[in-house]
Design a protein around this motif. Structure first.
Motif, short mmCIF file in Angstrom:
data_model
loop_
_atom_site.label_atom_id
_atom_site.label_comp_id
_atom_site.label_asym_id
_atom_site.label_seq_id
_atom_site.Cartn_x
_atom_site.Cartn_y
_atom_site.Cartn_z
N LEU A 104 0.82 -1.22 0.00
CA LEU A 104 0.00 0.00 0.00
C LEU A 104 0.85 1.27 0.00
CD1 LEU A 104 -2.86 -1.04 2.45
CD2 LEU A 104 -2.81 -1.19 -0.05
N SER A 105 2.08 1.17 0.49
CA SER A 105 2.97 2.33 0.48
C SER A 105 3.61 2.55 -0.89
CB SER A 105 4.10 2.15 1.52
OG SER A 105 3.57 1.98 2.82
N ASN A 106 3.46 1.59 -1.78
CA ASN A 106 4.12 1.66 -3.10
C ASN A 106 3.16 1.30 -4.22
OD1 ASN A 106 7.11 2.04 -2.25
ND2 ASN A 106 6.39 0.35 -0.98
N LEU A 107 1.93 1.82 -4.15
CA LEU A 107 0.93 1.47 -5.16
C LEU A 107 1.36 1.89 -6.57
CD1 LEU A 107 -2.44 2.41 -3.40
CD2 LEU A 107 -1.65 0.11 -4.04
N ALA A 108 2.15 2.96 -6.66
CA ALA A 108 2.53 3.47 -7.98
C ALA A 108 3.36 2.47 -8.76
CB ALA A 108 3.30 4.79 -7.83
N THR A 109 3.93 1.47 -8.08
CA THR A 109 4.73 0.48 -8.81
C THR A 109 3.86 -0.52 -9.57
OG1 THR A 109 4.80 -1.05 -6.92
CG2 THR A 109 6.55 0.61 -7.06
N ILE A 110 2.55 -0.51 -9.32
CA ILE A 110 1.64 -1.40 -10.07
C ILE A 110 1.27 -0.70 -11.38
CG2 ILE A 110 -0.54 -2.66 -10.04
CD1 ILE A 110 -0.38 -2.63 -6.96
N GLU A 111 1.75 -1.22 -12.49
CA GLU A 111 1.60 -0.50 -13.76
C GLU A 111 0.18 -0.57 -14.31
OE1 GLU A 111 4.62 -1.62 -16.56
OE2 GLU A 111 6.23 -1.10 -15.15
N ASP A 112 -0.46 -1.73 -14.21
CA ASP A 112 -1.80 -1.89 -14.75
C ASP A 112 -2.80 -1.06 -13.92
OD1 ASP A 112 -3.56 -4.11 -16.49
OD2 ASP A 112 -4.56 -3.35 -14.68
N ALA A 113 -3.48 -0.10 -14.58
CA ALA A 113 -4.31 0.85 -13.84
C ALA A 113 -5.48 0.15 -13.14
CB ALA A 113 -4.83 1.94 -14.78
N ALA A 114 -6.09 -0.81 -13.80
CA ALA A 114 -7.25 -1.49 -13.19
C ALA A 114 -6.82 -2.30 -11.97
CB ALA A 114 -7.93 -2.38 -14.23
N LEU A 115 -5.68 -2.98 -12.09
CA LEU A 115 -5.18 -3.75 -10.95
C LEU A 115 -4.73 -2.84 -9.82
CD1 LEU A 115 -3.20 -6.69 -12.61
CD2 LEU A 115 -5.25 -6.86 -11.18
N ARG A 116 -4.13 -1.69 -10.19
CA ARG A 116 -3.71 -0.74 -9.16
C ARG A 116 -4.92 -0.24 -8.37
NH1 ARG A 116 -0.87 2.43 -12.24
NH2 ARG A 116 -2.43 4.04 -12.56
N THR A 117 -6.00 0.06 -9.08
CA THR A 117 -7.23 0.50 -8.41
C THR A 117 -7.81 -0.61 -7.53
OG1 THR A 117 -7.72 2.03 -10.19
CG2 THR A 117 -9.57 1.39 -8.79
N MET A 169 -0.81 5.18 2.06
CA MET A 169 -0.90 5.62 0.66
C MET A 169 -0.63 7.12 0.53
SD MET A 169 -4.46 3.82 -0.42
CE MET A 169 -4.92 2.18 0.16
N THR A 170 -1.25 7.90 1.43
CA THR A 170 -1.16 9.35 1.26
C THR A 170 0.22 9.88 1.63
OG1 THR A 170 -2.05 9.69 3.49
CG2 THR A 170 -3.63 9.72 1.67
N HIS A 171 0.95 9.16 2.49
CA HIS A 171 2.26 9.65 2.94
C HIS A 171 3.39 8.68 2.59
CE1 HIS A 171 -0.44 12.30 5.12
NE2 HIS A 171 0.60 13.08 5.39
N GLY A 172 3.15 7.82 1.60
CA GLY A 172 4.21 6.97 1.07
C GLY A 172 4.94 6.16 2.13
#
Ligand code: MN3
Length: 205
Positions: free
Chosen positions: A57-70, A155-158
């Motif tokens: 959850l601290s590194n959600l941006a590493t999930i490239e697929d947008a639907a899976l990230r959501t 998520m909000t504070h990495g």
């Protein structure tokens, strides 16, 4: 496979503050659903295997697929947030904390009552569904924030803030008993918050 936190109390044991049917539905349907959906999404993300939910959850941006990230954001948030929420509730709760957490509350909010007021006003002010949080920052300071939906301070504070208390203000957390009176639910929940648990989380964070 992530699993729901085990409760060391019965669903009905938080009455009259939180009713048994709400607890049963919240844990058995809502939280179970987030957990299943998180595990299903992670089956498609083998690169995350073995990582803790906090790391994910601290590194959600590493999930490239947008639907899976959501999917991981919403369901992983729902999984983590409710594990914390259900674990810090107890029929034996309601007593203010002692020790290090008590000292830090005094330093950051002047008194326990002022912290409760700040958490309450923050939770009342969440528009729509979301959460109010008490977190510890890297210096040990306590921070009160809120998030929409199933987002959280990881998520909000990495990963810089460690949540030690989360208050669910989605309507499913209180509507059966309190209807639209969110403030009444918030007043009640402080009778069943186990501050010993929160204090332990503060020490270990
Ligand atoms: Mn909920």
């Amino acid at each position: 496979m992530f699993e729901q936190v085990k409760l060391n109390y019965d669903f009905a044991s938080l009455e009259p503050h939180i009713d048994g049917l709400t607890m049963q539905t919240h844990y058995g349907k809502h939280h179970a659903g987030y957990t299943n959906n998180l595990n299903n999404a992670l089956e498609k993300l083998p690169q995350l295997a073995g990582k803790s939910i906090e790391e994910i959850l601290s590194n959600l941006a590493t999930i490239e697929d947008a639907a899976l990230r959501t999917a991981v954001r919403n369901n992983g948030g729902g999984y983590y947030n409710h594990n914390l929420y259900f674990d810090i509730l107890s029929p034996a709760g309601g007593q203010p904390p002692q020790g290090k957490l008590a000292e830090q509350i005094k330093a950051d909010f002047n008194s326990f009552d002022e912290l409760v007021q700040k958490l309450t006003s923050t939770a009342v002010s969440v528009f729509g569904s979301g959460w109010a949080w008490l977190s510890k920052d890297p210096s040990g300071k306590l921070v009160v924030t809120s998030t929409p939906n199933q987002d959280n301070p990881l998520m909000t504070h990495g990963g810089q803030l460690t949540p030690i208390l989360g208050i669910d203000v989605w309507e499913h957390a209180y509507y059966l008993k309190y209807k639209n009176m969110r403030a009444d639910y918030l007043k009640a929940i402080f009778n069943v918050i186990d501050w010993n648990n929160v204090a332990q989380r503060y020490t270990e964070a």
